[in-house]
Design an enzyme around this catalytic site. Structure first.
Site, PDB file in Angstrom:
ATOM      1  N   HIS A 106      36.755  52.744  45.552  1.00  0.00           N
ATOM      2  CA  HIS A 106      36.911  53.551  44.333  1.00  0.00           C
ATOM      3  C   HIS A 106      38.296  54.181  44.221  1.00  0.00           C
ATOM      4  O   HIS A 106      38.747  54.497  43.114  1.00  0.00           O
ATOM      5  CB  HIS A 106      35.835  54.640  44.301  1.00  0.00           C
ATOM      6  CG  HIS A 106      35.563  55.206  42.938  1.00  0.00           C
ATOM      7  ND1 HIS A 106      36.443  55.113  41.895  1.00  0.00           N
ATOM      8  CD2 HIS A 106      34.486  55.874  42.447  1.00  0.00           C
ATOM      9  CE1 HIS A 106      35.931  55.708  40.831  1.00  0.00           C
ATOM     10  NE2 HIS A 106      34.745  56.164  41.141  1.00  0.00           N
ATOM     11  N   ASP A 133      33.058  36.885  30.797  1.00  0.00           N
ATOM     12  CA  ASP A 133      32.512  35.527  30.710  1.00  0.00           C
ATOM     13  C   ASP A 133      33.345  34.585  31.583  1.00  0.00           C
ATOM     14  O   ASP A 133      34.535  34.387  31.325  1.00  0.00           O
ATOM     15  CB  ASP A 133      32.543  35.091  29.241  1.00  0.00           C
ATOM     16  CG  ASP A 133      32.012  33.684  29.013  1.00  0.00           C
ATOM     17  OD1 ASP A 133      31.662  32.996  29.983  1.00  0.00           O
ATOM     18  OD2 ASP A 133      31.944  33.275  27.839  1.00  0.00           O
TER      19      ASP A 133
END
Length: 452
Positions: free
Chosen positions: A166, A380
Site C-alpha cells: 500500500h 479488460d
C-alpha cells in the site's frame, strides 16, 4: 439484498512462483516515497480480486500467459514496482529500483464460475487458494512489492488476484497501473497515461507544521470493546440498487437532499451498525471516510501520479445521538468531515508524520471507501469486463459498482460484524428499507441502546 458466505470448496493446482522482471533495462536508482506514502498505517499489503467470464473470441488463449507477458512490458514504465523497499534515516521509506521483479503465479482450479452462485460477490470461498502467500513475500522491507495469481477455471473464465504494498499506491494509482497492464495485454506499445513519480509533491514542508486537527491519528483506549478484530467477525455483502437508494433518500432532510449517494449510504450504515453493536450510549462512535484528495490541489496533482493521495476524514458522534436522532444527524457529520479535507489538510498530514514519527491510524472506528468510480470493472485483458472487481478488506467496507442478476446497476458493500450484531444490522436495515416505514421508527427490540 444480502449474501451470506458460500460453502463452496475447490482445489487449486499452482505452478511454482516466478519473478517477472521488466522487459527492457530500467534505471537503477533510489526513489524516496512521499510522507503520505510511508506512514505507519500504510505499511501493509492490499489484496484485490478481479473475476472474468470465458470469452469464445479468445479461443484457446491462456490468460495467465497474456497477463505475464503484459506484466513484463508494463514494468518498463512502472519499474519501481519491480524494486524493493529500504529504510533510511528516521525510517524514511525509499524504493531501491533493482529490477528484481514482481511475483507471479499461474494456477488452475477445478471449479466453474456458476458454482460460485447466481451472483458473484464477497465473501469469496477459498481466498487463500486464489492467492498463495509465497513465503517471504508479505514483508514490507526487501520483499516483492506485488504478487499476482491468475487462476484458470473449468468454464474458461479466470480469477485474477493482486496483492500490492500500500505504500506504493492508493486505489486510484492501482487502477491506473492495472489499466496500463490491460492495454499492454491488448497489444499497446505504451500506456495511454504515462506514470508519474514526483513523490516530493507530498513530502513534509521545511520546517514541518501541523495546521489542522487530525482525529484520525488519536491514540484511544478500547472502551467497552469498540475495537472488533477480524477473528470475531462474519461478512455479508449488501446490494443497494435504485429501489434501496430511493428508500433511504426518504429520510434525508430537505436542506441536504443534494448529498451524494456515497455520503447517504455511509451515514445509513454508520447508524445501522451502531444500533447493531449496542455500545454504551455515552461512547464516541467514529466513522472514518477515505477521501481522494487529488482534486483538492492547486496546481493539480499531475495526471499519471500513482502514489497515495488520500486522507482519512473522521465523523464522530455519541452512540445515543446516532441511534435516536434522524439519519440527517449522521449525514451532516459525514459531509462536514469530508469537507475538511483540503490541500492544506494533506500538507498538514505529511508534516504530522514527520513531527510525530509516523503515527498509526486510530484503531477505534469503522473505515469506508468509495471505489465505485475508479473503473475496476472496466479493466479488460481481452476477455471483456470483469463480472466482479474489488478490494478484499477485512476491517473496512469499500463501495464497489456491481450489476446484479436482474441487470440492475448499483453499489455493493461488504459489511463485517460479530454474528449476533449482524442479525441486528440486517433487521435494522430491512426496517429502514420497508416501503411502509415513512418515519423510520426503530422497532422495540432494536432500541436497547437508548434505554441503557
Amino acid at each position: 439484498m444480502a449474501q451470506a458466505p458460500s460453502p463452496l470448496t475447490f482445489t487449486v493446482r499452482r505452478n511454482p512462483p516466478e519473478l517477472i522482471v521488466p522487459a527492457k533495462p530500467t534505471p537503477r536508482e533510489l526513489k524516496p516515497l512521499s510522507d503520505i506514502d510511508d506512514q505507519e498505517g500504510f505499511r501493509f499489503h492490499v489484496r484485490l480480486i478481479h473475476i472474468y467470464q470465458q470469452n469464445p473470441k479468445m479461443g484457446n488463449k491462456n490468460p495467465a500467459s497474456v497477463i505475464r507477458e503484459a506484466l513484463a512490458k508494463v514494468l518498463v514504465f512502472y519499474y519501481p514496482f519491480a524494486g524493493r523497499l529500504k529504510e533510511g534515516p528516521g525510517r524514511k521509506l525509499m524504493v531501491d529500483c533493482s529490477g528484481q521483479g514482481v511475483l507471479f503465479i499461474e494456477a488452475e482450479a477445478d471449479v466453474t464460475l456458476k458454482q460460485f452462485g447466481a451472483e458473484i460477490r464477497p465473501p469469496f470461498p477459498c481466498k487463500d487458494e486464489l492467492l498463495y502467500d509465497v513465503p517471504g513475500s508479505s514483508g514490507i522491507l526487501d520483499s516483492p512489492l506485488m504478487l499476482i495469481q491468475v487462476t484458470r477455471l473449468l468454464c474458461g473464465g479466470f480469477i485474477l488476484v493482486v496483492r500490492f504494498n500500500h505504500t506504493m499506491s492508493d486505489a486510484f494509482g492501482y487502477v491506473q497501473f492495472m489499466k496500463a497492464l490491460s492495454e499492454m495485454a491488448n497489444g499497446a506499445s505504451s500506456p495511454t497515461i504515462l506514470s508519474v513519480w514526483q513523490r516530493e509533491l507530498l513530502c513534509a514542508r521545511d520546517p514541518p507544521r501541523v495546521t489542522c486537527t487530525h482525529r484520525e491519528y488519536d491514540e484511544l483506549p478500547d472502551k467497552d470493546g469498540v475495537i472488533i478484530t477480524p477473528d470475531d467477525m462474519e461478512c455479508m455483502s449488501f446490494f443497494f440498487g435504485p429501489a434501496q437508494i430511493s428508500a433511504i433518500r426518504r429520510f434525508v432532510p430537505t436542506n441536504i437532499k443534494r448529498c451524494s449517494t456515497f455520503d447517504m449510504l455511509t451515514a445509513c450504515l454508520w447508524r445501522c451498525r451502531t444500533i447493531a453493536l449496542q455500545p454504551n450510549p455515552k461512547d464516541e462512535m467514529r466513522m472514518i471516510v477515505i477521501v481522494n484528495a487529488r482534486s483538492k490541489f492547486n496546481p493539480p496533482i499531475p495526471i499519471g501520479y500513482y502514489g497515495n493521495v488520500f486522507a482519512h476524514s473522521v465523523a464522530i458522534s455519541k452512540a445515543r445521538d446516532l441511534c435516536n436522532k434522524p439519519l440527517g444527524h449522521a449525514l451532516e457529520l459525514v459531509m462536514r468531515a469530508k469537507s475538511e479535507v483540503t490541500e492544506e489538510y494533506m500538507k498538514s498530514v505529511a508534516d504530522l508524520m514527520v513531527i510525530r514519527g509516523r503515527p498509526r491510524l486510530t484503531n477505534v472506528g469503522y473505515i469506508v471507501s468509495d471505489v465505485k468510480r475508479n473503473g475496476l470493472l472496466e479493466i479488460d485483458f481481452g476477455w471483456g469486463k470483469a463480472v466482479y472487481a474489488g478490494p478484499d478488506f477485512q476491517v473496512s467496507s469499500s463501495f464497489t459498482r456491481y450489476i446484479n442478476k436482474k441487470g440492475e446497476s448499483g453499489i455493493l458493500v461488504p459489511i463485517w460484524l460479530p454474528g449476533v450484531a449482524m442479525k441486528r444490522f440486517v433487521e435494522e436495515l430491512n426496517n429502514l428499507l420497508a416501503p411502509d416505514n415513512k418515519d423510520h421508527v426503530i422497532p422495540e427490540h432494536l432500541t436497547t441502546i437508548s434505554k441503557l
